[in-house]
Design an enzyme around this catalytic site. Sequence first.
Site, mmCIF file in Angstrom:
data_model
loop_
_atom_site.group_PDB
_atom_site.id
_atom_site.type_symbol
_atom_site.label_atom_id
_atom_site.label_comp_id
_atom_site.label_asym_id
_atom_site.label_seq_id
_atom_site.Cartn_x
_atom_site.Cartn_y
_atom_site.Cartn_z
ATOM 1 N N SER A 140 0.865 -1.171 0.000
ATOM 2 C CA SER A 140 0.000 0.000 0.000
ATOM 3 C C SER A 140 0.899 1.218 0.000
ATOM 4 O O SER A 140 2.079 1.134 0.352
ATOM 5 C CB SER A 140 -0.877 0.009 1.262
ATOM 6 O OG SER A 140 -1.511 1.265 1.467
ATOM 7 N N TYR A 154 -2.114 -2.080 10.109
ATOM 8 C CA TYR A 154 -2.145 -2.156 8.651
ATOM 9 C C TYR A 154 -0.831 -1.653 8.067
ATOM 10 O O TYR A 154 -0.220 -2.303 7.204
ATOM 11 C CB TYR A 154 -3.324 -1.332 8.134
ATOM 12 C CG TYR A 154 -3.496 -1.301 6.641
ATOM 13 C CD1 TYR A 154 -4.185 -2.316 5.987
ATOM 14 C CD2 TYR A 154 -3.010 -0.240 5.887
ATOM 15 C CE1 TYR A 154 -4.376 -2.275 4.613
ATOM 16 C CE2 TYR A 154 -3.195 -0.189 4.511
ATOM 17 C CZ TYR A 154 -3.873 -1.210 3.878
ATOM 18 O OH TYR A 154 -4.054 -1.169 2.515
#
Length: 268
Positions: A140, A154
């Site tokens: 990401s 995350y």
Amino acid sequence: MDLSQASHAFITGGASGIGLGVADALAARGLAVTIADIDGGALDKVVASRGERFRGAVLDVREREGWARAKAEAEAALGPVDVLVNNAGIGPDGAEIADLTHASFDRIIGINLVGVFNGVAAFAADMRARGRGHIVNTASIAGLFASAPGVSAYAIAKYGVVAMSETLRGELAPHGVGVSVLCPGFVATNIIANTARISGAETDYDGDMEPGTGMSPAEAGEIVARGIAANRLYILTHPEMWSVVEARHEAIKADFAAATKEQAHAAV
């Protein structure tokens, strides 16, 4: 990798979102595709709508026995996997690190980081032995800077995926196998709904985006296909986000300079 010489791609998280976008892009380039997903119903719908070049495999990426079974069945049906895309993932839960539950941390790390390793462990050695192939690991933009609020575990997982991919690329390059890490910004996926379904709890994190907004999965899939063909280490969907990544690099650079100055002063 020359995709005209590839015949079979295996993609996790492939029944929707970026995974399906990549699957469609690779299928358009002539590859047969195994899409793996934890959602069997979604898999069935996609396979029924795409035709014989698609097959589905129900897979929880945390389960190593499931990986072994999915690999064996996929390669029995469509031949050796040339392109592996470790894309399955869930989103943040919105909690700060100090407030994360053990269960939430373990779930996010288990799917987003350990799940990627499980895919690498299942396929990389065979690709190395054949002297060909390409692996894409989905991280990401949050794996390149971690200042966004609410990303906590995350971001930890996505930084790990970046490090794994950088290391793996150096290990496999001498054997003719490419490795890329996909660092997308906002893409219009159903990751928030999927996260709630898998965790059994609603998330407080919305990514500051309205549902359904962001880059289309089809566009992201084309970017990934081009990145594989160019053997890029970093595949980036949103180059306009460089400024936030650059700020992190500048902070590291400044502290290296400060450390150099301090240690030179201390040595006098």
